[in-house]
Write a protein that holds these residues in place. Sequence first.
Motif, short mmCIF file in Angstrom:
data_model
loop_
_atom_site.label_atom_id
_atom_site.label_comp_id
_atom_site.label_asym_id
_atom_site.label_seq_id
_atom_site.Cartn_x
_atom_site.Cartn_y
_atom_site.Cartn_z
N ILE A 146 41.95 35.67 38.28
CA ILE A 146 43.16 36.79 37.38
C ILE A 146 42.01 38.36 37.76
O ILE A 146 40.68 37.93 36.62
N ALA A 147 42.58 38.94 38.33
CA ALA A 147 41.74 40.59 39.36
C ALA A 147 41.10 41.35 37.83
O ALA A 147 42.05 41.36 36.85
N GLY A 148 39.81 41.23 37.14
CA GLY A 148 39.29 42.55 36.34
C GLY A 148 39.74 40.95 34.76
O GLY A 148 39.06 42.08 34.12
N HIS A 149 39.96 40.23 35.39
CA HIS A 149 39.83 39.78 33.67
C HIS A 149 38.60 39.55 32.86
O HIS A 149 37.70 38.89 33.55
N VAL A 150 38.09 39.40 31.68
CA VAL A 150 36.59 39.16 31.75
C VAL A 150 36.93 38.12 30.88
O VAL A 150 38.09 37.58 30.27
#
Length: 682
Positions: A458-462
């Motif tokens: 998931i792009a940008g997910h922490v």
Amino acid sequence: MNGTKGIVRSIIFILAFVIVPSAAFGDMRRFIPRIFSYEGDLEIEMRYESHENRSQNRGIKTSNTALTERIRLSTAGFVYHPRFILFFAKVSGGLKQEKFKSSTVDYSWSTTTANEYEFKTMILPEHPYTLELFTSRKTYFAHGRLSKGIKPVSYIKGATFHYKKRPILLDATYILNTVTTKLYTTDSKTYAVSSTYFRHPIHNVAGFSHSDSASSNNAKNKRDYYFLENELEFNKIRLNSGVNFNRSEQKSSEIYSMRDDTLSWRERLDIELPWNLNWGLDYNRYEDTLKTITASASPETKVSSKIDNTSMTISHKLYRSLATSYRQSYVTARTSSGDIKAKGRSFISFYSKTIKGGTLKLGINLNELFTDRSGAPATINEAYKAQIGDSFTLNQQNADESTIKVSVNKPDPIPPYAPSGDLVELQKGTNYTVVPFGNTFKIFIDPVNPFPASVSIIAGHVYEFRVTYSAIKGDFELKTTEVGYVIELSLLDKIVNPYYRRQNSKQTLISGAIPGGVDNVTTQTIGILLKKAPYSLLGEYQEVRSRIRPSKAYRSELAYSKEINTNTNLYAKIHYSKISYSQISLGTESKDYSDTLSGIGVNLQKTFPRRRLSMALGGSYAQRQGLATTKIYALNSILSWKFRDVDIAMHANMNISKSKFAAEKTRQTSETVYLNVKKKLF
């Protein structure tokens, strides 16, 4: 025979209709549902996402466009009386068009339904006892996907019972949830009970919850959680107690089976004494047992730890100027691979005085700690948060590299992608890299191949990572002495705020041999904060003198924040920080190393009240140079406009990240555009 029974039933119904008084039918009509509000709107939604992740001419680029048109109707009402039964219903129907494209394939447009519903019923809403029944169906947009048509859909149904009549509060919930995607289906059920009893001087809370989930990809999870909290208060005596137990079990293709049992127990006694004295006694116990089997034929691996921590504190306050405390503590940690015993004492004093044009603050701390360690104590499921391509440093020193195991807490497939509790073990050298850093290690998450196939990127997910490891084996007794103080000034009506801090830590080996040897560390920090609206300027220098990890750090930050007028706000910040290490152990050699972070960010917010329009525009640039060199560019914008009975919401984001680690170059690009137009029908 059946015909005769039908005739008899008809005759009975006619007689009842004739005999029953008309007033009774009038009373029955009061049970016909009545609607007191209803709404309807037409919604058009558009989402576009594009993600690219490349490294050394390998990687993938995807884009996904989705259009949704739906009509949403909602209503609320009651049966007989608003205090008897309240209900709420919302249904929506429409179509969704979707187009997915990747570097290898370009799919044509596909059309599916976008139907949702939500029903809630509350029985006796204003009574001490209330029952709520609910069911819903929701569709979601899956962000950052790498394949076509995942389309998560969530079905939820359940019931909640509330009882509220002092001194007792009771809640009971039962929920069934099914999440379906193209790849798998997950069924879960949860039931929970909690109760509160409050009648001075007693306040008790107890509860239990159980959840089960099973997926079509053979992943199974089970969790049981028990807790009890208690508070007793008698005049100037307060006792707080708490105990909770959590058992998590899972079976999956990555980890054949895993069970993690944790127990936490705490006691806190506070007594207010004469002359502004306060006496406190603390006891904490924490147990963690982790069992895993990585393959059906592999033996069980068990790691466990039991930690007991007891401390006594006595503190004193002299008006608002002087606060002083003395503390003694005893810690015992018994793990499956080694033990630690420690006892310590500390003294802290803080003084504050108002001077002309500001304040003067002085603080001092004295600490002494005796540590007796044997074997190789284990650390279980230490938690870290990081994005794909990021790194984090282990908290404990002198870790044994061969024992390091990293897992990722698999996120749920629907926003906000919360950790599901399903741990997936990562492969060293494939999903992550371990690099020695001083007397500990850095973990680098691979930017192109961070997870096994079952974990969505998931792009940008922490993400939440868990690390289990043991220390290097060694038996020793160690004495650590710390002395520190701080001086802070606030001058010229808080415009000029200088400060100075110094902390000295000295290790003395009493017996045995400590891995890496003892170290004496002195940390000095000097800085100044200047604040004069709308500006603030921070400058700071820190020096760490250490045999193992000496460093020098510089930090500066200039910020501007102003309400330009009633409807306009501007915020801007420029920052720079650098930390330099001298001859630090890095990988297979010792050398000078520095980590530099610099950047700039601007955000403008503007509202037009008469036009019911608000907007925000922001951008930032950051560059980090260390073991890896990373440049990050970001742009974002938000617009909200209400025009008569039409609501328009839009946001757009673009993020570009370029990294170079060793000889490997990576590039991650993410673009998102979202538009929602909603017209109120009635």
